[in-house]
Enzyme design. Structure first.
Site, PDB file in Angstrom:
ATOM      1  N   CYS A 253       5.027   8.005   9.218  1.00 45.82           N
ATOM      2  CA  CYS A 253       5.228   6.553   9.305  1.00 45.82           C
ATOM      3  C   CYS A 253       6.729   6.304   9.260  1.00 45.82           C
ATOM      4  O   CYS A 253       7.507   7.230   9.020  1.00 45.82           O
ATOM      5  CB  CYS A 253       4.540   5.859   8.134  1.00 45.82           C
ATOM      6  SG  CYS A 253       5.232   6.396   6.566  1.00 45.82           S
ATOM      7  N   HIS A 316       8.250   7.187  -2.150  1.00 48.67           N
ATOM      8  CA  HIS A 316       7.304   6.618  -3.114  1.00 48.67           C
ATOM      9  C   HIS A 316       7.973   5.731  -4.159  1.00 48.67           C
ATOM     10  O   HIS A 316       7.309   4.952  -4.829  1.00 48.67           O
ATOM     11  CB  HIS A 316       6.627   7.734  -3.922  1.00 48.67           C
ATOM     12  CG  HIS A 316       5.840   8.695  -3.114  1.00 48.67           C
ATOM     13  ND1 HIS A 316       6.300   9.944  -2.774  1.00 48.67           N
ATOM     14  CD2 HIS A 316       4.617   8.585  -2.594  1.00 48.67           C
ATOM     15  CE1 HIS A 316       5.372  10.571  -2.077  1.00 48.67           C
ATOM     16  NE2 HIS A 316       4.345   9.766  -1.938  1.00 48.67           N
ATOM     17  N   CYS A 338      10.745   3.467   0.227  1.00 49.21           N
ATOM     18  CA  CYS A 338      10.364   2.659   1.391  1.00 49.21           C
ATOM     19  C   CYS A 338      10.515   1.166   1.069  1.00 49.21           C
ATOM     20  O   CYS A 338      10.221   0.732  -0.048  1.00 49.21           O
ATOM     21  CB  CYS A 338       8.923   2.976   1.768  1.00 49.21           C
ATOM     22  SG  CYS A 338       8.394   2.037   3.193  1.00 49.21           S
ATOM     23  N   HIS A 366      -0.937   8.921  -8.944  1.00 51.36           N
ATOM     24  CA  HIS A 366      -0.171   9.036  -7.694  1.00 51.36           C
ATOM     25  C   HIS A 366       1.279   8.609  -7.962  1.00 51.36           C
ATOM     26  O   HIS A 366       1.518   7.666  -8.719  1.00 51.36           O
ATOM     27  CB  HIS A 366      -0.796   8.145  -6.613  1.00 51.36           C
ATOM     28  CG  HIS A 366      -0.178   8.358  -5.264  1.00 51.36           C
ATOM     29  ND1 HIS A 366       0.985   7.728  -4.882  1.00 51.36           N
ATOM     30  CD2 HIS A 366      -0.540   9.141  -4.230  1.00 51.36           C
ATOM     31  CE1 HIS A 366       1.291   8.116  -3.653  1.00 51.36           C
ATOM     32  NE2 HIS A 366       0.374   8.973  -3.234  1.00 51.36           N
ATOM     33  N   GLU A 368       3.472   7.010  -6.319  1.00 53.50           N
ATOM     34  CA  GLU A 368       3.831   5.606  -6.055  1.00 53.50           C
ATOM     35  C   GLU A 368       3.274   4.697  -7.145  1.00 53.50           C
ATOM     36  O   GLU A 368       3.959   3.778  -7.615  1.00 53.50           O
ATOM     37  CB  GLU A 368       3.290   5.179  -4.686  1.00 53.50           C
ATOM     38  CG  GLU A 368       3.721   3.767  -4.324  1.00 53.50           C
ATOM     39  CD  GLU A 368       2.958   3.203  -3.129  1.00 53.50           C
ATOM     40  OE1 GLU A 368       2.805   3.917  -2.130  1.00 53.50           O
ATOM     41  OE2 GLU A 368       2.520   2.044  -3.227  1.00 53.50           O
ATOM     42  N   CYS A 434       0.354  -1.100   3.177  1.00 51.27           N
ATOM     43  CA  CYS A 434       1.354  -1.194   4.247  1.00 51.27           C
ATOM     44  C   CYS A 434       0.661  -1.235   5.606  1.00 51.27           C
ATOM     45  O   CYS A 434      -0.389  -0.644   5.808  1.00 51.27           O
ATOM     46  CB  CYS A 434       2.313  -0.024   4.090  1.00 51.27           C
ATOM     47  SG  CYS A 434       2.729   0.816   5.549  1.00 51.27           S
ATOM     48  N   SER A 462      -1.894  14.761  -0.253  1.00 50.97           N
ATOM     49  CA  SER A 462      -1.595  13.457   0.351  1.00 50.97           C
ATOM     50  C   SER A 462      -2.793  12.513   0.225  1.00 50.97           C
ATOM     51  O   SER A 462      -3.846  12.762   0.809  1.00 50.97           O
ATOM     52  CB  SER A 462      -1.217  13.671   1.821  1.00 50.97           C
ATOM     53  OG  SER A 462      -1.442  12.499   2.552  1.00 50.97           O
ATOM     54  N   ASN A 464      -3.082   9.440   1.334  1.00 55.07           N
ATOM     55  CA  ASN A 464      -3.425   8.677   2.547  1.00 55.07           C
ATOM     56  C   ASN A 464      -4.212   9.547   3.526  1.00 55.07           C
ATOM     57  O   ASN A 464      -5.066   9.060   4.256  1.00 55.07           O
ATOM     58  CB  ASN A 464      -2.170   8.037   3.173  1.00 55.07           C
ATOM     59  CG  ASN A 464      -1.331   9.003   3.972  1.00 55.07           C
ATOM     60  OD1 ASN A 464      -1.593   9.240   5.126  1.00 55.07           O
ATOM     61  ND2 ASN A 464      -0.309   9.587   3.355  1.00 55.07           N
ATOM     62  N   SER A 506       2.466  12.046   6.215  1.00 57.84           N
ATOM     63  CA  SER A 506       3.463  13.084   5.936  1.00 57.84           C
ATOM     64  C   SER A 506       3.240  14.325   6.808  1.00 57.84           C
ATOM     65  O   SER A 506       3.695  15.400   6.460  1.00 57.84           O
ATOM     66  CB  SER A 506       3.422  13.449   4.451  1.00 57.84           C
ATOM     67  OG  SER A 506       2.092  13.617   4.023  1.00 57.84           O
TER      68      SER A 506
HETATM   69 FE1  F3S Z   1       6.385   3.027   3.700  1.00 59.41          FE
HETATM   70 FE2  F3S Z   1       4.013   2.492   4.583  1.00 59.41          FE
HETATM   71 FE3  F3S Z   1       5.053   4.792   5.031  1.00 59.41          FE
HETATM   72  S1  F3S Z   1       4.808   2.040   2.587  1.00 59.41           S
HETATM   73  S2  F3S Z   1       6.381   5.188   3.331  1.00 59.41           S
HETATM   74  S3  F3S Z   1       5.800   2.852   5.834  1.00 59.41           S
HETATM   75  S4  F3S Z   1       2.944   4.403   4.569  1.00 59.41           S
END
Ligand code: F3S
Length: 524
Positions: A253, A316, A338, A366, A368, A434, A462, A464, A506
Site C-alpha cells: 500500500c 504502524h 503512515c 498488534h 498498530e 484505511c 501480517s 491484513n 507488506s
Molecule cells: Fe497506511 Fe493503510 Fe497502508 S494505514 S500503511 S496505507 S494499509
C-alpha cells in the site's frame, strides 16, 4: 518441433506496444520480434555490399534498384542464445554491429524501399513459422501474421498517450537530454499524437486498423502489468488453460511503499541504522535489509546503544511516550508512521484528553493497536471479537470514542460497532479503516467469488493478509495462503477457469510476480 504460438499486437503510436510485447514474450518464453533490429540487420548487409546511403539522394532510382536486388539475398532471423536475444544475419550474431551511424543512416534510407519492406515481412513470417513469437507494429495482425493465435489491438486515449510521452520527455530532460520546447508542451504533443494517428490510419499502404478477429485492449486506465496480464490471459484461453487474474490492489500500500523506500534510502547512506520493530511483516525484505546493514530493535532499552545512529519508526507508529523518548535519544529519527495511523493518534489523543473512553476495534497485541493505545490519556479497551463487544461495560455517563485498526475487517467493524451502539452509550464512531485496506478487501472478495482457486500471498505475522485469507476462504473453498512462490503446491484438475491472486500490504512485487509465473506454469 513444438507447435508455434504467435501473438500479434497492433495499435497506434504511444500505446506501449513494444514494452508490452517484450514482457509478454519474456513471460511465455517466446521471441520478441524487434522488427527495427531486423531492418538494421538488412541495412548492415547492404552496407557490407558497398551500398552508400547518400546514393538515395543523388541517384534515387539506382539506389532503389540496388536495394531491391540485394535485399533478396540475406537470411535474417532472431533467436535466444544463453538467455540473450540475438539478431542473426546469415547465421552471424550481429547484435554489436547494429547501432553504428552507418547502419542507422542506411536503415533510415533503405526502409523506404517497398520491395525491402516486403522482404522483411517474408522473413518475419518465416520466423513465425518455426518459432513462437510476439510481434508488434501497425499491420501485424492484418498483413504480417494474419493467422496469429492471439491478435490484440492495443490502444489508449490520445490524451493519455500524450501525457505518457510528456512524462517520458520530462524524465529525459531531468536526466540531461536536450529537448525542444514543443517536447515539453502537452498540448503540442497531443496535437502531434492525433495527427500521427490520422496519418497512420489513412495511409495507402497497410493503414493502421484493427483486425476483425483482434481483441481491443484499451490501456488508458491500466498499468503495464495489467495489460501484460490481460494478453497472457488471452493466450491462456486460447491454449485451454485457466486465466490468472491478480487483484489490482495486491501488494504494497502507499504507506508501506513509502516506509520501505525510506529504509532503503537510509541503508544506501550507510552508518548505524535500525528500525523499531521489523519494517514490514515480510522476512525476505527484512533479511535483505539486514544484509544491507539495517538492524531491528524491539525494546526501549536498546535505544541508547544507537544514540549516534538512525532509528526508523515503521508505518504502524509507536506510543506517544516512545515518540518522546526517541526524540530525546540523540539518534536521528526517520518517522515513517503512515499518515492514516497518525490521524488515529490525533483522534485518540484529543478524545482521551476530553475524558472519553477509547475503544479500539482491532487485534490484541498488534503493533498498530499497541501504538494507538499509547496515545490515550484515558482508559482504553481493545475489542476484537463479538463476545468482547457484548461484554464491554462502562458507566453510561462516560462518553465513548471508537476507532479502528487501519487493517481491520470492514464488515466485522460494522458488526462490533452495532453491538456497542445498542448499549446506549454516548458513542462517537470513527471508521478509521484505511481506504487501501477497504478496497483491497472488496476486490479480494469480488475476485474470490469468481475464482476456482484463490491464492493469498503475505507474511505469517501480517494481520491484513490473515484478514484477506478469511475473506477469500468464505467465497472460494480452494483458497490457499502462501508466503512465497516455493510454498505453492497447486493441484489443478484442468477444469479450472480462473485462478485469482491477491496479496497483503507488506508483500513485495517480486514475490507476487514469482507466484504469478509459477501458477501460469503449473501443469494439470
Ligand atoms: Fe497506511 Fe493503510 Fe497502508 S494505514 S500503511 S496505507 S494499509
Amino acid at each position: 518441433m513444438a507447435q508455434c504460438f504467435n501473438i500479434a499486437i497492433d495499435g497506434p503510436a504511444g500505446a506501449g506496444k513494444s514494452t508490452i510485447a517484450k514482457k509478454v514474450a519474456a513471460e511465455l518464453g517466446s521471441v520478441y520480434v524487434d522488427t527495427g533490429a531486423m531492418y538494421r540487420a538488412m541495412a548492415l548487409y547492404l552496407h557490407r555490399k558497398g551500398l552508400d546511403p547518400r546514393e538515395a539522394e543523388n541517384n534515387p532510382k539506382g539506389f532503389e534498384e540496388k536495394v531491391t536486388a540485394l535485399c533478396r539475398e540475406p537470411e535474417i532471423s532472431i533467436e535466444y542464445r544463453d538467455g540473450v536475444q540475438v539478431v542473426l544475419l546469415n547465421g552471424e550474431n550481429v547484435n554489436p554491429l547494429l547501432r553504428t551511424q552507418e547502419v542507422s543512416d542506411m536503415a533510415s534510407r533503405s526502409s523506404q524501399v517497398g520491395p525491402l519492406r516486403k522482404r522483411l515481412v517474408e522473413l518475419q513470417q518465416k520466423l513465425a513459422k518455426t518459432t513462437s513469437v510476439v510481434m508488434d507494429g501497425r499491420d501485424i495482425g492484418t498483413v504480417v501474421l494474419p493467422d496469429a493465435d492471439v491478435k490484440v489491438y492495443l490502444t489508449a486515449d490520445a490524451k493519455v498517450r500524450a501525457r505518457r510521452r510528456y512524462l517520458e520527455n520530462l524524465a529525459a530532460k531531468k536526466s540531461g537530454r536536450d529537448l525542444s520546447p514543443e517536447d515539453l508542451d502537452l498540448a503540442a504533443i497531443e496535437k502531434d499524437v492525433r495527427e500521427r494517428d490520422d496519418r497512420d490510419m489513412n495511409r495507402k499502404e497497410s493503414p493502421l486498423r484493427q483486425a476483425e478477429d483482434a481483441v481491443l485492449v484499451d490501456s488508458s486506465d491500466m498499468t503495464i502489468d495489467q495489460v501484460v496480464e490481460a494478453i497472457l490471459n488471452l493466450a491462456a484461453q486460447k491454449k485451454g488453460r485457466p486465466q490468472v487474474i491478480t487483484a489490482r490492489t495486491a501488494g504494497f500500500c502507499f504507506g508501506v511503499e513509502k516506509a520501505v523506500a525510506a529504509v532503503y534510502e537510509e541503508a544506501a547512506k550507510g552508518g548505524d541504522i535500525v528500525t523499531f520493530g521489523p519494517i514490514i511483516h515480510n522476512e525476505a525484505v527484512v533479511d535483505d535489509l539486514k544484509a544491507k546493514g539495517v538492524g531491528v530493535i524491539e525494546k526501549k532499552e536498546e535505544i541508547p546503544a544507537h544514540a549516534g545512529g538512525t532509528i526508523v519508526i515503521r508505518s504502524h507508529g509507536v506510543p506517544r511516550d516512545l515518540y518522546e523518548e526517541l526524540a530525546h535519544s540523540g539518534a536521528r529519527i526517520v518517522d515513517t508512521t503512515c499518515t492514516f495511523v497518525k490521524r488515529i493518534h490525533e483522534i485518540v489523543w484529543k478524545a482521551s484528553e476530553e475524558g472519553r473512553h477509547i475503544v479500539i476495534i482491532g487485534n490484541h497485541g498488534h503493533a498498530e493497536t499497541l501504538g494507538t493505545m499509547g496515545w490515550s490519556s484515558s482508559p482504553v479497551t481493545v475489542i476484537e471479537t463479538r463476545e468482547e463487544a457484548e461484554q464491554f461495560s462502562e458507566d453510561l455517563s462516560t462518553p465513548i470514542t471508537v476507532v479502528a485498526q487501519t487493517t481491520f475487517h470492514s464488515d466485522k467493524f460494522e458488526e462490533l460497532v452495532a453491538i456497542l451502539q445498542k448499549k446506549g452509550y454516548n458513542t462517537q464512531v470513527n471508521n478509521t479503516i484505511c481506504n487501501a485496506t477497504h478496497e483491497r478487501q472488496l476486490e479480494a472478495r469480488k475476485l474470490a467469488k469468481r475464482a476456482d482457486v484463490m491464492i493469498v500471498i503475505g507474511g505469517k505475522g501480517s494481520s491484513n493478509t490473515a484478514r484477506l485469507y478469511e475473506i477469500c476462504k468464505a467465497e472460494c473453498e480452494q483458497t490457499c495462503f502462501v508466503q512465497k512462490a516455493e510454498d505453492l503446491h497447486l493441484h489443478l484438475t484442468g477444469t479450472e477457469k480462473l485462478i485469482g491472486i491477491t496479496a497483503g500490504a507488506s508483500t513485495p512485487k517480486n514475490i507476487i510476480e514469482e507466484v504469478q509465473k509459477d501458477v501460469r506454469r503449473t501443469d494439470f
